[in-house]
Design a protein around this motif. Structure first.
Motif, PDB file in Angstrom:
ATOM      1  N   GLY A   1      10.073   2.581  -2.182  1.00 11.15           N
ATOM      2  CA  GLY A   1      10.780   2.213  -0.870  1.00 11.15           C
ATOM      3  C   GLY A   1      10.569   0.925  -0.472  1.00 11.15           C
ATOM      4  N   GLU A   2      10.949   0.680   0.734  1.00  9.19           N
ATOM      5  CA  GLU A   2      10.870  -0.660   1.373  1.00  9.19           C
ATOM      6  C   GLU A   2       9.400  -1.017   1.397  1.00  9.19           C
ATOM      7  OE1 GLU A   2      12.569  -3.283   5.167  1.00  9.19           O
ATOM      8  OE2 GLU A   2      13.029  -1.208   4.810  1.00  9.19           O
ATOM      9  N   ILE A   3       9.258  -2.390   1.003  1.00  5.45           N
ATOM     10  CA  ILE A   3       7.923  -2.808   1.369  1.00  5.45           C
ATOM     11  C   ILE A   3       8.010  -3.865   2.616  1.00  5.45           C
ATOM     12  CG2 ILE A   3       5.893  -4.491   0.777  1.00  5.45           C
ATOM     13  CD1 ILE A   3       6.462  -3.496  -2.158  1.00  5.45           C
ATOM     14  N   ILE A   4       7.506  -3.641   3.653  1.00  9.02           N
ATOM     15  CA  ILE A   4       7.475  -4.236   4.796  1.00  9.02           C
ATOM     16  C   ILE A   4       6.810  -5.790   4.697  1.00  9.02           C
ATOM     17  CG2 ILE A   4       6.605  -4.431   7.450  1.00  9.02           C
ATOM     18  CD1 ILE A   4       6.725  -1.401   7.355  1.00  9.02           C
ATOM     19  N   SER A   5       7.614  -6.743   4.857  1.00  9.66           N
ATOM     20  CA  SER A   5       7.192  -7.975   4.717  1.00  9.66           C
ATOM     21  C   SER A   5       7.129  -8.907   5.912  1.00  9.66           C
ATOM     22  CB  SER A   5       7.718  -8.549   3.407  1.00  9.66           C
ATOM     23  OG  SER A   5       9.085  -8.712   3.702  1.00  9.66           O
ATOM     24  N   LYS A   6       8.021  -8.475   6.922  1.00  9.80           N
ATOM     25  CA  LYS A   6       8.446  -9.179   7.951  1.00  9.80           C
ATOM     26  C   LYS A   6       7.098  -9.417   9.125  1.00  9.80           C
ATOM     27  CE  LYS A   6      13.398  -8.217   8.479  1.00  9.80           C
ATOM     28  NZ  LYS A   6      14.317  -7.606   9.175  1.00  9.80           N
ATOM     29  N   LEU A   7       6.784 -10.509   9.442  1.00 12.33           N
ATOM     30  CA  LEU A   7       5.675 -11.016  10.421  1.00 12.33           C
ATOM     31  C   LEU A   7       6.011 -11.236  11.759  1.00 12.33           C
ATOM     32  CD1 LEU A   7       3.324 -13.094   8.036  1.00 12.33           C
ATOM     33  CD2 LEU A   7       3.334 -10.608   8.490  1.00 12.33           C
ATOM     34  N   LYS A   8       5.540 -10.718  12.825  1.00  9.51           N
ATOM     35  CA  LYS A   8       5.797 -11.044  14.091  1.00  9.51           C
ATOM     36  C   LYS A   8       5.390 -12.158  14.568  1.00  9.51           C
ATOM     37  CE  LYS A   8       5.687  -6.398  16.195  1.00  9.51           C
ATOM     38  NZ  LYS A   8       5.164  -5.617  17.141  1.00  9.51           N
ATOM     39  N   GLN A   9       5.905 -13.113  15.436  1.00  9.44           N
ATOM     40  CA  GLN A   9       5.515 -14.537  15.861  1.00  9.44           C
ATOM     41  C   GLN A   9       5.322 -14.505  17.277  1.00  9.44           C
ATOM     42  OE1 GLN A   9       8.646 -17.239  14.462  1.00  9.44           O
ATOM     43  NE2 GLN A   9       7.620 -17.693  12.814  1.00  9.44           N
TER      44      GLN A   9
ATOM     45  N   GLN B   1       0.369  -3.941  11.111  1.00  7.38           N
ATOM     46  CA  GLN B   1      -0.025  -3.245  12.618  1.00  7.38           C
ATOM     47  C   GLN B   1      -1.222  -3.611  13.004  1.00  7.38           C
ATOM     48  OE1 GLN B   1       0.235   0.785  12.394  1.00  7.38           O
ATOM     49  NE2 GLN B   1      -0.035   1.043  14.697  1.00  7.38           N
ATOM     50  N   ALA B   2      -2.336  -3.554  12.389  1.00 10.23           N
ATOM     51  CA  ALA B   2      -3.454  -4.163  12.884  1.00 10.23           C
ATOM     52  C   ALA B   2      -3.710  -5.482  13.286  1.00 10.23           C
ATOM     53  CB  ALA B   2      -4.600  -3.990  11.679  1.00 10.23           C
ATOM     54  N   PHE B   3      -3.065  -6.337  12.558  1.00 11.00           N
ATOM     55  CA  PHE B   3      -2.949  -7.789  13.007  1.00 11.00           C
ATOM     56  C   PHE B   3      -2.291  -7.738  14.358  1.00 11.00           C
ATOM     57  CE2 PHE B   3      -1.520 -11.875  13.360  1.00 11.00           C
ATOM     58  CZ  PHE B   3      -2.738 -12.840  12.900  1.00 11.00           C
ATOM     59  N   ASP B   4      -1.256  -7.404  14.446  1.00 13.16           N
ATOM     60  CA  ASP B   4      -0.374  -7.347  15.687  1.00 13.16           C
ATOM     61  C   ASP B   4      -1.061  -6.626  16.765  1.00 13.16           C
ATOM     62  OD1 ASP B   4       1.700  -8.522  14.484  1.00 13.16           O
ATOM     63  OD2 ASP B   4       2.952  -6.874  13.939  1.00 13.16           O
TER      64      ASP B   4
ATOM     65  N   ALA C   1      -7.734   3.750   8.651  1.00 10.23           N
ATOM     66  CA  ALA C   1      -8.318   3.860   7.250  1.00 10.23           C
ATOM     67  C   ALA C   1      -7.008   4.487   6.630  1.00 10.23           C
ATOM     68  CB  ALA C   1      -9.191   5.247   7.305  1.00 10.23           C
ATOM     69  N   PRO C   2      -6.465   3.339   5.847  1.00  3.69           N
ATOM     70  CA  PRO C   2      -5.223   3.731   4.718  1.00  3.69           C
ATOM     71  C   PRO C   2      -5.412   4.602   3.907  1.00  3.69           C
ATOM     72  CG  PRO C   2      -5.550   1.276   5.047  1.00  3.69           C
ATOM     73  CD  PRO C   2      -6.895   1.905   5.553  1.00  3.69           C
ATOM     74  N   GLY C   3      -4.498   5.458   3.729  1.00  7.75           N
ATOM     75  CA  GLY C   3      -4.489   6.902   2.567  1.00  7.75           C
ATOM     76  C   GLY C   3      -3.863   6.542   1.420  1.00  7.75           C
ATOM     77  N   ASP C   4      -3.226   5.380   1.307  1.00  9.61           N
ATOM     78  CA  ASP C   4      -2.151   4.920  -0.005  1.00  9.61           C
ATOM     79  C   ASP C   4      -1.846   3.383   0.072  1.00  9.61           C
ATOM     80  OD1 ASP C   4       0.018   4.713   1.464  1.00  9.61           O
ATOM     81  OD2 ASP C   4       0.242   7.153   1.248  1.00  9.61           O
ATOM     82  N   PRO C   5      -1.576   2.976  -1.120  1.00  3.66           N
ATOM     83  CA  PRO C   5      -1.202   1.406  -0.841  1.00  3.66           C
ATOM     84  C   PRO C   5      -0.220   0.911   0.009  1.00  3.66           C
ATOM     85  CG  PRO C   5      -1.442   1.986  -3.229  1.00  3.66           C
ATOM     86  CD  PRO C   5      -1.557   3.438  -2.236  1.00  3.66           C
ATOM     87  N   GLN C   6       0.713   1.866   0.024  1.00  2.00           N
ATOM     88  CA  GLN C   6       1.805   1.829   0.996  1.00  2.00           C
ATOM     89  C   GLN C   6       1.302   1.507   2.677  1.00  2.00           C
ATOM     90  OE1 GLN C   6       5.464   1.550   0.410  1.00  2.00           O
ATOM     91  NE2 GLN C   6       5.472   0.656   2.632  1.00  2.00           N
ATOM     92  N   GLU C   7       0.339   2.811   2.929  1.00  2.00           N
ATOM     93  CA  GLU C   7      -0.294   2.497   4.209  1.00  2.00           C
ATOM     94  C   GLU C   7      -1.048   1.356   4.330  1.00  2.00           C
ATOM     95  OE1 GLU C   7      -0.419   7.076   5.892  1.00  2.00           O
ATOM     96  OE2 GLU C   7      -2.292   6.467   5.168  1.00  2.00           O
ATOM     97  N   CYS C   8      -1.728   0.655   3.185  1.00  3.55           N
ATOM     98  CA  CYS C   8      -2.316  -0.466   3.163  1.00  3.55           C
ATOM     99  C   CYS C   8      -1.599  -1.767   3.834  1.00  3.55           C
ATOM    100  CB  CYS C   8      -3.127  -0.711   1.924  1.00  3.55           C
ATOM    101  SG  CYS C   8      -4.443   0.223   1.360  1.00  3.55           S
ATOM    102  N   LEU C   9      -0.601  -1.714   3.348  1.00  2.00           N
ATOM    103  CA  LEU C   9       0.479  -2.838   3.682  1.00  2.00           C
ATOM    104  C   LEU C   9       1.111  -2.655   5.141  1.00  2.00           C
ATOM    105  CD1 LEU C   9       2.878  -3.105   0.250  1.00  2.00           C
ATOM    106  CD2 LEU C   9       1.219  -4.825   1.259  1.00  2.00           C
ATOM    107  N   GLU C  10       1.390  -1.439   5.373  1.00  2.00           N
ATOM    108  CA  GLU C  10       1.748  -1.217   6.779  1.00  2.00           C
ATOM    109  C   GLU C  10       0.747  -1.361   8.003  1.00  2.00           C
ATOM    110  OE1 GLU C  10       3.168   2.674   6.530  1.00  2.00           O
ATOM    111  OE2 GLU C  10       4.931   2.314   5.474  1.00  2.00           O
ATOM    112  N   ILE C  11      -0.452  -0.781   7.653  1.00  2.00           N
ATOM    113  CA  ILE C  11      -1.550  -0.879   8.480  1.00  2.00           C
ATOM    114  C   ILE C  11      -1.950  -2.240   8.862  1.00  2.00           C
ATOM    115  CG2 ILE C  11      -3.808  -0.277   8.925  1.00  2.00           C
ATOM    116  CD1 ILE C  11      -3.085   2.603   8.119  1.00  2.00           C
TER     117      ILE C  11
END
Length: 252
Positions: free
Chosen positions: A74-82, A45-48, A32-42
């Protein structure tokens, strides 16, 4: 939530639905993200996690968070695992019984593996079965995946003095509201915000006077908090379809 009856307002009333609904027993994780930054991070993380555990992962948001506008610093995480797909032969077992509960994953056309998937209970090969002993083994296999969610638990966010004797616990979109409240209340108060609400770690080490703040009528997260050893002294609940304000939380 609250969906039917008040669809354009905000609430945190669907936690129990997501936590307990399902066909049979299987491990899951809930964020349950608390802000837009956590939405992107989670989201990443959730997909992985869902991919690694081959098990459902849910992300809960609400109208308040969806309708909020705010800059991200700050930095927006945009890298995806393969994922690296391994090549299997004719002896490939889609639902192979393994110590970790994770079966090998591939896709049709890669090597000689014949990929057979089934939504009913199945053998290791992927054929429907009602074998009673095998049913037990398959359920136990799936439940082992819970260790992956526990191992990769997303730690809660602490805000305020580490010496605070009063701890305001919240989850999801109440994060920044409660942060502002703590800043105004001073050193006697701190916030503990959970962006992962299930599974939780052992919460018994928190010895402060704990008040859980959430947007529902029955204290759904507070009940879950207690199941993991947390001691809840009180609740502040709001479920009229509007988000909390800093002013009303300060008064309460």
């Amino acid at each position: 939530a609250p969906a039917t009856g008040l669809p354009t307002r905000t609430e945190q009333a669907d936690l129990n639905f997501v936590l307990y609904s399902g066909h049979g027993e299987f491990p899951r994780a809930i964020f349950a993200p608390g802000d837009p930054q956590e939405c992107l991070e989670i989201a990443g993380q959730a997909f992985d996690l869902a991919d690694a555990a081959q098990s459902p992962v849910f992300i809960l948001t609400d109208q308040y968070l969806a309708d909020s506008y705010q800059p991200i610093f700050g930095e927006i995480i945009s890298k995806l695992k393969q994922r690296e797909y391994l090549v299997f032969g004719k002896d490939y077992l889609r639902y192979k019984l393994t110590p970790t509960g994770i079966s090998p994953l591939t896709y049709p056309g890669l090597g000689e593996a014949l990929v057979k998937c089934d939504s009913d209970e199945h053998t290791e090969e992927g054929l429907i079965t009602e074998d009673l002993s095998l049913r037990i083994k398959m359920v136990d296999k799936r439940l082992k995946k819970a260790k992956i969610f526990q191992k990769n638990f997303r730690k809660p966010t602490w805000h305020g003095s580490k010496k605070a004797k009063n701890l305001l616990v919240c989850w999801g979109s109440n994060k920044q509201i409660v942060q502002e409240v703590v800043d105004k209340l001073g050193a006697k108060y701190a916030m503990l915000h959970f962006s992962q609400v299930y599974p939780l770690p052992d919460l018994s080490p928190y010895k402060q006077k704990i008040t859980v703040i959430e947007n529902n009528a029955t204290g759904q997260f507070a009940a879950l908090f207690k199941q993991y050893g947390g001691k809840v002294s009180g609740n502040i609940l709001k479920y009229n379809g509007a988000c909390f304000t800093v002013k009303e939380l300060l008064e309460k």
